[in-house]
Write a protein that holds these residues in place. Structure first.
Motif, PDB file in Angstrom:
ATOM      1  N   TYR A   1       0.823  -1.306  -0.074  1.00 54.35           N
ATOM      2  CA  TYR A   1       0.017   0.094  -0.076  1.00 54.35           C
ATOM      3  C   TYR A   1       0.799   1.162   0.099  1.00 54.35           C
ATOM      4  CZ  TYR A   1      -3.837  -2.959   1.775  1.00 54.35           C
ATOM      5  OH  TYR A   1      -4.715  -4.196   1.932  1.00 54.35           O
ATOM      6  N   GLN A   2       0.461   2.295  -0.486  1.00 53.57           N
ATOM      7  CA  GLN A   2       0.918   3.586   0.031  1.00 53.57           C
ATOM      8  C   GLN A   2       0.232   4.301   0.987  1.00 53.57           C
ATOM      9  OE1 GLN A   2       0.831   5.234  -4.541  1.00 53.57           O
ATOM     10  NE2 GLN A   2       2.890   5.759  -3.763  1.00 53.57           N
ATOM     11  N   GLY A   3       0.755   4.853   1.981  1.00 59.84           N
ATOM     12  CA  GLY A   3       0.291   5.261   3.178  1.00 59.84           C
ATOM     13  C   GLY A   3       0.385   6.533   3.219  1.00 59.84           C
ATOM     14  N   GLU A   4      -0.726   7.360   3.848  1.00 59.26           N
ATOM     15  CA  GLU A   4      -0.908   8.708   4.148  1.00 59.26           C
ATOM     16  C   GLU A   4      -1.466   8.959   5.642  1.00 59.26           C
ATOM     17  OE1 GLU A   4      -3.920  12.431   2.904  1.00 59.26           O
ATOM     18  OE2 GLU A   4      -4.540  10.474   1.899  1.00 59.26           O
ATOM     19  N   SER A   5      -0.785   9.549   6.260  1.00 61.90           N
ATOM     20  CA  SER A   5      -0.894   9.917   7.809  1.00 61.90           C
ATOM     21  C   SER A   5      -1.094  11.392   8.088  1.00 61.90           C
ATOM     22  CB  SER A   5       0.373   9.261   8.488  1.00 61.90           C
ATOM     23  OG  SER A   5       1.606   9.882   8.015  1.00 61.90           O
ATOM     24  N   GLN A   6      -1.920  11.676   9.028  1.00 55.83           N
ATOM     25  CA  GLN A   6      -2.071  12.936   9.369  1.00 55.83           C
ATOM     26  C   GLN A   6      -2.381  13.038  10.941  1.00 55.83           C
ATOM     27  OE1 GLN A   6      -4.803  15.087   6.936  1.00 55.83           O
ATOM     28  NE2 GLN A   6      -4.512  17.090   8.041  1.00 55.83           N
ATOM     29  N   ALA A   7      -1.606  13.888  11.577  1.00 54.37           N
ATOM     30  CA  ALA A   7      -1.736  14.051  13.163  1.00 54.37           C
ATOM     31  C   ALA A   7      -1.523  15.552  13.264  1.00 54.37           C
ATOM     32  CB  ALA A   7      -0.621  13.210  13.747  1.00 54.37           C
ATOM     33  N   GLY A   8      -2.712  16.228  13.359  1.00 53.77           N
ATOM     34  CA  GLY A   8      -2.854  17.624  13.542  1.00 53.77           C
ATOM     35  C   GLY A   8      -2.414  18.175  12.267  1.00 53.77           C
ATOM     36  N   THR A   9      -1.189  19.151  12.228  1.00 53.55           N
ATOM     37  CA  THR A   9      -0.817  19.808  10.983  1.00 53.55           C
ATOM     38  C   THR A   9       0.100  19.115  10.065  1.00 53.55           C
ATOM     39  OG1 THR A   9       0.953  20.960  12.263  1.00 53.55           O
ATOM     40  CG2 THR A   9      -0.977  22.271  12.007  1.00 53.55           C
ATOM     41  N   ARG A  10       0.675  17.905  10.780  1.00 53.44           N
ATOM     42  CA  ARG A  10       1.774  17.044  10.257  1.00 53.44           C
ATOM     43  C   ARG A  10       0.899  15.988   9.418  1.00 53.44           C
ATOM     44  NH1 ARG A  10       4.211  15.255  15.781  1.00 53.44           N
ATOM     45  NH2 ARG A  10       1.960  15.224  16.166  1.00 53.44           N
ATOM     46  N   HIS A  11       1.140  16.066   7.958  1.00 59.31           N
ATOM     47  CA  HIS A  11       0.420  15.419   6.931  1.00 59.31           C
ATOM     48  C   HIS A  11       1.644  14.614   6.132  1.00 59.31           C
ATOM     49  CE1 HIS A  11      -2.506  15.261   3.382  1.00 59.31           C
ATOM     50  NE2 HIS A  11      -2.314  14.136   4.062  1.00 59.31           N
ATOM     51  N   TYR A  12       1.544  13.527   5.723  1.00 63.67           N
ATOM     52  CA  TYR A  12       2.513  12.888   4.818  1.00 63.67           C
ATOM     53  C   TYR A  12       1.912  11.902   4.098  1.00 63.67           C
ATOM     54  CZ  TYR A  12       5.589  14.716   8.623  1.00 63.67           C
ATOM     55  OH  TYR A  12       6.054  15.705   9.345  1.00 63.67           O
ATOM     56  N   THR A  13       2.358  11.807   2.838  1.00 62.82           N
ATOM     57  CA  THR A  13       1.787  10.878   1.717  1.00 62.82           C
ATOM     58  C   THR A  13       2.874  10.051   1.057  1.00 62.82           C
ATOM     59  OG1 THR A  13       1.862  12.533   0.107  1.00 62.82           O
ATOM     60  CG2 THR A  13      -0.298  12.514   1.374  1.00 62.82           C
ATOM     61  N   GLY A  14       2.450   8.929   0.543  1.00 65.60           N
ATOM     62  CA  GLY A  14       3.296   8.185  -0.256  1.00 65.60           C
ATOM     63  C   GLY A  14       4.368   6.989   0.417  1.00 65.60           C
ATOM     64  N   ALA A  15       4.068   6.932   1.567  1.00 67.44           N
ATOM     65  CA  ALA A  15       5.011   5.975   2.312  1.00 67.44           C
ATOM     66  C   ALA A  15       4.516   4.526   1.916  1.00 67.44           C
ATOM     67  CB  ALA A  15       4.668   5.854   3.978  1.00 67.44           C
ATOM     68  N   PRO A  16       5.662   3.683   1.969  1.00 61.92           N
ATOM     69  CA  PRO A  16       5.661   2.275   1.408  1.00 61.92           C
ATOM     70  C   PRO A  16       5.031   1.451   2.384  1.00 61.92           C
ATOM     71  CG  PRO A  16       7.976   2.914   1.522  1.00 61.92           C
ATOM     72  CD  PRO A  16       7.148   4.114   1.745  1.00 61.92           C
ATOM     73  N   ILE A  17       3.855   0.840   2.680  1.00 58.29           N
ATOM     74  CA  ILE A  17       3.369  -0.094   3.716  1.00 58.29           C
ATOM     75  C   ILE A  17       3.039  -1.327   3.315  1.00 58.29           C
ATOM     76  CG2 ILE A  17       1.817  -0.063   5.447  1.00 58.29           C
ATOM     77  CD1 ILE A  17       3.503   2.258   6.023  1.00 58.29           C
TER      78      ILE A  17
END
Length: 228
Positions: A117-133
């Motif tokens: 999968y490609q992972g997307e994570s968001q906690a508050g203002t921290r937002h990241y996309t495209g992580a290999p999961i």
């Protein structure tokens, strides 16, 4: 006679000095043309399980000359196993200076929860996309996800620190009959002693292949979306 001998010595000295300077100047004026390497197609390729990988190609030049035949490719793609595969392309110029580029191939299983999968994570203002999961199936029918955080730490907040530090929060999951997820256990990771992780909500959509989770990230709600 002495004067003639003196003049001969001086001439030899001056000639040697001039030769030495010419050699020095020649060494300093040498030009190095670095190789240029370009990948054809995309540097990220997604395949379905069993689909054959076809190399899009590459091209390399040095001072305008085609040196594509000198390019070395390391790595391989196993399309029978879901995962992420890196192909590394490298080429060196005549002076040994090399340049490298990487193409990543993602193999997904569209019909199973166990997949890349490609992972997307968001906690508050921290937002990241495209992580290999990666999610794999255990022998007992449960599943192992290699990062419950969807890449928040290893991909977003602390990129490049692995393998020295383990920022993957591995976890054991159960996929229920209604496609909801139950967290069984979180494995060891760098912040395990500081941050308690729990799964507030989790669900897998077999039609879209999307996993959505809300993780309690040490008291902070963390939204995780995994997409094939």
């Amino acid at each position: 006679m002495k004067k003639i001998f003196y003049y001969i010595l001086m001439g030899a000295f001056l000639l040697g000095t001039a030769t030495s300077c010419e050699d020095s100047v020649e060494d300093l004026s040498k030009v190095t043309y670095f190789a240029e390497l370009n990948l054809k197609g995309d540097d990220f390729v997604k395949l379905s399980l069993g689909e054959t990988y076809t190399e899009p190609g590459y091209e390399a030049t040095e001072n305008g000359e085609d040196i594509s035949e000198k390019v070395k490719v390391t790595g391989s793609v196993d399309s029978s196993t879901p995962g992420f595969y890196n192909l590394v392309y490298s080429v060196a110029n005549v002076d040994g200076f090399s340049v490298t580029k990487t193409r990543q191939v993602m193999v997904v299983n569209p019909d199973s929860f166990a997949s890349a999968y490609q992972g997307e994570s968001q906690a508050g203002t921290r937002h990241y996309t495209g992580a290999p999961i990666l999610i794999t199936e255990n022998e007992d029918g449960t599943y192992l996800i290699d990062d419950l955080l969807g890449g928040l730490q290893f991909y977003g907040m602390n990129p490049g620190f692995e393998p020295m530090y383990d920022f993957h929060a591995e976890a054991k999951l159960k996929l229920n009959a209604d496609n909801t997820l139950t967290l069984i256990k979180v494995g060891n990771w760098y912040f395990a002693s500081e941050l308690a992780l729990s799964l507030t909500e989790g669900k897998y959509n077999p039609e879209t292949g999307v996993v959505t989770m809300t993780v309690d990230y040490g008291g902070t709600p963390l939204s995780v979306t995994l997409t094939k």
